[in-house]
Design an enzyme around this catalytic site. Sequence first.
Site, short mmCIF file in Angstrom:
data_model
loop_
_atom_site.label_atom_id
_atom_site.label_comp_id
_atom_site.label_asym_id
_atom_site.label_seq_id
_atom_site.Cartn_x
_atom_site.Cartn_y
_atom_site.Cartn_z
CE LYS A 51 54.08 -13.74 8.05
NZ LYS A 51 52.90 -14.13 8.82
CD GLN A 95 51.42 -15.52 11.75
OE1 GLN A 95 51.75 -14.75 10.86
NE2 GLN A 95 51.62 -16.81 11.66
CG ASP A 118 47.86 -14.37 4.84
OD1 ASP A 118 48.97 -14.79 4.47
OD2 ASP A 118 47.57 -14.12 6.03
N1 GUN Z 1 50.00 -19.16 9.99
C1 GUN Z 1 50.72 -20.12 9.35
N2 GUN Z 1 50.90 -19.78 8.07
C2 GUN Z 1 50.30 -18.60 7.89
C3 GUN Z 1 50.15 -17.74 6.75
O1 GUN Z 1 50.62 -17.99 5.64
N3 GUN Z 1 49.46 -16.60 6.98
C4 GUN Z 1 48.92 -16.29 8.18
N4 GUN Z 1 48.24 -15.16 8.29
N5 GUN Z 1 49.04 -17.07 9.24
C5 GUN Z 1 49.72 -18.21 9.09
#
Ligand code: GUN
Length: 283
Positions: A51, A95, A118
């Site tokens: 990211k 996350q 998200d």
């Molecule tokens: N963990 C696995 N996939 C994701 C996601 O798309 N967003 C977040 N915040 N955590 C994750």
Amino acid sequence: MIISGKDLSAQMKADMAVEVADLARKYGRAPHLVVLLVGEDPGSVSYVTGKAKACEAIGIRNTTIRRPDTVSEAEVLQLIDQLNADDEVDGILVQLPLPRHIDEDRVIAAIRKEKDVDGFHPLNVASLWLKQPCTLPCTPKGIIRMLKSAGVQLEGKRAVVIGRSNIVGLPVAKLLLDENATVTIAHSRTRDLPAVTRQAEVLVVAIGRPKFVTADMVADGAVVIDVGVNRDPQTGKLCGDVDFAAIEPKASLITPVPGGVGPMTIACLMENTIECFVRKMER
Ligand code: GUN
């Protein structure tokens, strides 16, 4: 044929870099994404690094806040309050997964819905299911984008989703339904799963088990989307939920791992961050 999420996401990122430069001129600053990473889970660390790199490539300001996995829920909630109140923070991403002593639902609900890049906030989820404007969750959004860019017609098709998580299975099923596919959600309790998946013209697999879907489970000519990111227990290499080598010759289209859904998720997160920024600036 292989659908390359790597190529498509590279194109999206190039377009977004131009857009972000324009936006920064117009509004006096670039969009700003803050990622909160708790602990050292290798999968999570690798996502967060991806990211940050994408932000840099596009010109999105990126801050990663790291806390040890012993951090208290109260401290996480306090951090989110600060980020919610900060006018120069446009997107907040926590996350997942979080350590067990922290209530994920409470943390997600604490994020201001306007900064929820998200699309996990209960109000965003509600808007998705009510077909109202909302921030779409990144992986499902990326999957639909890939299918459309490959020219897959979804209307009237039989689509099967394996997996019913809040992050992928449920929202991607809803987005397929919105495209007028006929959608079946299969899961660990589904009886005779191979009989169900063999009906699929479009098969989306999000269960997190290496090479779980074998060739006998897939119809000739199916479109196969592999959301899995696993380590192959034999080789230690990255692999999907689908036995790619066995299924690629049967499928009309298939996504690889790596280089499929993963980069599209990140590209869609970048889009969501830009969307949150623009909506804020226009409010
Ligand atoms: N963990 C696995 N996939 C994701 C996601 O798309 N967003 C977040 N915040 N955590 C994750």
